[in-house]
Design an enzyme around this catalytic site. Structure first.
Site, PDB file in Angstrom:
ATOM      1  N   GLU A 281      -1.718   0.708  -8.847  1.00 10.49           N
ATOM      2  CA  GLU A 281      -3.168   0.484  -8.735  1.00 10.49           C
ATOM      3  C   GLU A 281      -3.876   1.713  -8.180  1.00 10.49           C
ATOM      4  O   GLU A 281      -3.437   2.302  -7.191  1.00 10.49           O
ATOM      5  CB  GLU A 281      -3.393  -0.728  -7.830  1.00 10.49           C
ATOM      6  CG  GLU A 281      -4.856  -1.060  -7.574  1.00 10.49           C
ATOM      7  CD  GLU A 281      -5.005  -2.410  -6.859  1.00 10.49           C
ATOM      8  OE1 GLU A 281      -4.194  -3.315  -7.107  1.00 10.49           O
ATOM      9  OE2 GLU A 281      -5.925  -2.547  -6.047  1.00 10.49           O
TER      10      GLU A 281
ATOM     11  N   LYS B  82       0.829  -1.199   0.000  1.00  2.74           N
ATOM     12  CA  LYS B  82       0.000   0.000   0.000  1.00  2.74           C
ATOM     13  C   LYS B  82       0.866   1.253   0.000  1.00  2.74           C
ATOM     14  O   LYS B  82       1.935   1.287   0.629  1.00  2.74           O
ATOM     15  CB  LYS B  82      -0.889  -0.006   1.241  1.00  2.74           C
ATOM     16  CG  LYS B  82      -1.962  -1.077   1.193  1.00  2.74           C
ATOM     17  CD  LYS B  82      -3.039  -0.741   0.183  1.00  2.74           C
ATOM     18  CE  LYS B  82      -3.961  -1.924  -0.038  1.00  2.74           C
ATOM     19  NZ  LYS B  82      -5.126  -1.581  -0.872  1.00  2.74           N
TER      20      LYS B  82
ATOM     21  N   GLU C 225     -11.609  -1.678  -9.063  1.00  8.84           N
ATOM     22  CA  GLU C 225     -12.291  -2.325  -7.937  1.00  8.84           C
ATOM     23  C   GLU C 225     -13.517  -1.536  -7.489  1.00  8.84           C
ATOM     24  O   GLU C 225     -14.391  -2.090  -6.838  1.00  8.84           O
ATOM     25  CB  GLU C 225     -11.323  -2.530  -6.764  1.00  8.84           C
ATOM     26  CG  GLU C 225     -10.898  -1.261  -6.059  1.00  8.84           C
ATOM     27  CD  GLU C 225      -9.866  -1.539  -4.968  1.00  8.84           C
ATOM     28  OE1 GLU C 225      -8.742  -1.929  -5.316  1.00  8.84           O
ATOM     29  OE2 GLU C 225     -10.198  -1.373  -3.788  1.00  8.84           O
TER      30      GLU C 225
ATOM     31  N   ASP D 268      -0.421  -0.087  -4.483  1.00  9.38           N
ATOM     32  CA  ASP D 268      -1.832   0.288  -4.536  1.00  9.38           C
ATOM     33  C   ASP D 268      -2.055   1.556  -3.712  1.00  9.38           C
ATOM     34  O   ASP D 268      -1.847   1.561  -2.505  1.00  9.38           O
ATOM     35  CB  ASP D 268      -2.663  -0.871  -3.963  1.00  9.38           C
ATOM     36  CG  ASP D 268      -4.159  -0.613  -4.041  1.00  9.38           C
ATOM     37  OD1 ASP D 268      -4.559   0.455  -4.541  1.00  9.38           O
ATOM     38  OD2 ASP D 268      -4.928  -1.487  -3.599  1.00  9.38           O
TER      39      ASP D 268
ATOM     40  N   GLU E 277      -5.581 -12.314  -6.667  1.00  6.61           N
ATOM     41  CA  GLU E 277      -5.177 -11.565  -5.469  1.00  6.61           C
ATOM     42  C   GLU E 277      -5.449 -12.432  -4.239  1.00  6.61           C
ATOM     43  O   GLU E 277      -6.552 -12.951  -4.057  1.00  6.61           O
ATOM     44  CB  GLU E 277      -5.984 -10.257  -5.381  1.00  6.61           C
ATOM     45  CG  GLU E 277      -5.640  -9.463  -4.140  1.00  6.61           C
ATOM     46  CD  GLU E 277      -6.144  -8.024  -4.180  1.00  6.61           C
ATOM     47  OE1 GLU E 277      -7.043  -7.727  -4.984  1.00  6.61           O
ATOM     48  OE2 GLU E 277      -5.618  -7.204  -3.391  1.00  6.61           O
TER      49      GLU E 277
ATOM     50  N   ASP F 143     -14.187  -6.658  -9.186  1.00  2.00           N
ATOM     51  CA  ASP F 143     -14.399  -7.516  -8.020  1.00  2.00           C
ATOM     52  C   ASP F 143     -15.698  -8.276  -8.249  1.00  2.00           C
ATOM     53  O   ASP F 143     -16.744  -7.670  -8.496  1.00  2.00           O
ATOM     54  CB  ASP F 143     -14.481  -6.665  -6.744  1.00  2.00           C
ATOM     55  CG  ASP F 143     -14.455  -7.526  -5.495  1.00  2.00           C
ATOM     56  OD1 ASP F 143     -15.267  -8.466  -5.407  1.00  2.00           O
ATOM     57  OD2 ASP F 143     -13.618  -7.262  -4.606  1.00  2.00           O
TER      58      ASP F 143
ATOM     59  N   HIS G 184     -10.053  -8.115  -8.474  1.00  3.40           N
ATOM     60  CA  HIS G 184      -9.832  -7.650  -7.110  1.00  3.40           C
ATOM     61  C   HIS G 184     -10.524  -8.635  -6.171  1.00  3.40           C
ATOM     62  O   HIS G 184     -11.657  -9.037  -6.415  1.00  3.40           O
ATOM     63  CB  HIS G 184     -10.453  -6.256  -6.959  1.00  3.40           C
ATOM     64  CG  HIS G 184     -10.395  -5.697  -5.574  1.00  3.40           C
ATOM     65  ND1 HIS G 184     -11.468  -5.736  -4.711  1.00  3.40           N
ATOM     66  CD2 HIS G 184      -9.384  -5.106  -4.905  1.00  3.40           C
ATOM     67  CE1 HIS G 184     -11.127  -5.158  -3.568  1.00  3.40           C
ATOM     68  NE2 HIS G 184      -9.865  -4.769  -3.649  1.00  3.40           N
TER      69      HIS G 184
HETATM   70 MG   LIG Z   1      -6.892  -1.918  -4.421  1.00  2.30          MG
END
Ligand SMILES: [Mg+2]
Length: 390
Positions: free
Chosen positions: A230, A175, A256, A204, A343, A279, A306
């Site tokens: 991302e 992240k 996502e 991300d 993922e 997702d 996702h």
């Molecule tokens: Mg993400």
């Protein structure tokens, strides 16, 4: 003919205690999932999931108060028929958000039922498998605190990604976006140093930047050989996405927070992304994600779904990932380059790890796709009871 007799919903909540963590957008003190259980008139049971991002209650209300009465009245509740009809009937007020998450959950549960009825995994029913196991990438590298203490936090971050790498992942995602770019640059450098050059790294931002700051952060990511960036900018900022993608060399991923084929059409048409990330529990379920994948393939874009939910969400994504083609095709697939990946979230989530009677495990960097009918998984009702709220 698939006819539904009962619809039950379960809001599951697992407090994380001292394992709470942060993205650029929020603190995560708990994990939640909204599960739906459908029972046919002849007693078969199918499971689905939706409502992972925000509170589960609005999704539960869409299911129980609006969609369930219509579903239970349908003589043929085949997933394609249900999707078209219920989407059309809620279009004026439910093109995105809780209604789509509710429809996603229904669709997954209906596919689970079709598979059980026919004795085949969902993957066999939507075109068949290109692979029996799917390369997984580990999602971790979150923030353990909002106050940055370089000594403490860089050591913790390095140890955490090293632990994930030791589990056998060939690719990890971290992240970024909570801290100023200079401090996140230290975090990315730390992760790359601890992982070495042999592991693919993605980052991300959860849409933490505008196009200008995203380009600045993207240049840092490129220095550390990050494979994809991302959600650099907010999902509504199509122009910003396109500008970031045009100015940077690394791949841009997103989706996502998109819903349906129409949302992805707009994301793709505006030139926002190299990799789409629908997702299954949000974008419209298995039925709609197949249409989204077709859109992506028409533009030669990769699809990396996702996955953030419980074991049901992982099972649905595995069934779909096993059917995704190489983009582009090569005689010898190159893992993590043109071969699809799934993922595999590594943050603490008992709803992912404990919900199924047989949990998913990583073997040589891959996760096996269940062979059983439908989703191919069995839900442990004791675990549902443990985390369910009224
Ligand atoms: Mg993400």
């Amino acid at each position: 003919m698939l006819t539904i007799a009962h619809l039950d919903t379960f809001v599951l909540t697992a407090p994380l205690g001292s394992d709470r963590f942060y993205s650029s957008q929020a603190e995560f003190p708990e994990r939640t999932s909204l599960l739906v259980r459908l029972t046919t008139t002849d007693g078969e049971v199918g499971w689905g999931e939706g409502g992972q991002y925000g509170p589960a209650e609005p999704v539960r209300s869409c299911l129980e108060d609006v969609l369930a009465p219509q579903l239970l009245a349908m003589r043929d509740a085949s997933p394609g028929v249900v999707w078209d009809l219920l989407y059309a009937r809620t279009r004026d007020f439910g093109q995105r958000g809780p209604y789509l998450e509710a429809l996603s959950a229904l669709d997954i549960a209906l596919w689970d039922l079709v598979g059980k009825r026919l004795g085949a995994p969902i993957s066999a029913l939507i075109g068949g498998r290109h692979r029996e196991s799917v390369h997984a990438y580990g999602t971790g590298g979150y923030y353990s605190s909002v106050a940055f203490d370089p000594d403490r936090d860089l050591r913790r971050l390095g140890d955490s990604v090293a632990e994930h790498a030791a589990q056998g992942f060939g690719m990890l995602k971290m992240k970024i976006g909570l801290l100023p770019i200079a401090e996140d640059a230290l975090r990315v450098a730390t992760v790359r140093e601890r992982l070495g050059d042999g592991i693919v790294l993605a980052a991300d931002a959860n849409h933490a930047y505008n196009s200008q700051t995203a380009i600045a952060m993207g240049r840092v990511l490129e220095q550390h050989d990050v494979a994809f960036f991302e959600e650099p900018v907010p999902p509504e900022d199509r122009e910003g996405y396109a500008r970031v993608r045009d100015r940077l060399d690394l791949a841009i991923a997103g989706g996502e927070a998109e819903y349906t084929r129409w949302g992805f059409r707009d994301l793709i048409d505006a030139g926002c992304v190299d990799i789409i990330q629908p997702d299954l529990c949000v974008a419209g379920g298995i039925s709609e994600v197949q249409r989204i994948v077709a859109l992506a393939s028409a533009h030669h874009l990769r699809t990396i779904p996702h996955v953030w939910g419980s074991g049901i969400a992982v099972a649905a994504a595995l069934q779909v990932c096993s059917t995704l083609p190489l983009v582009p095709y090569t005689h010898r697939p190159v893992p993590l380059q043109n071969e699809p990946v799934i993922e595999f979230d590594r943050t603490r989530n008992p709803l992912r790890d404990d919900l199924l009677t047989t949990p998913f495990t990583l073997e040589s960097g891959r996760v096996a796709v269940p062979d059983g009918p439908g989703l191919g998984v069995e839900v442990d009702m004791d675990v549902v009871a443990q985390y369910a709220s009224e």
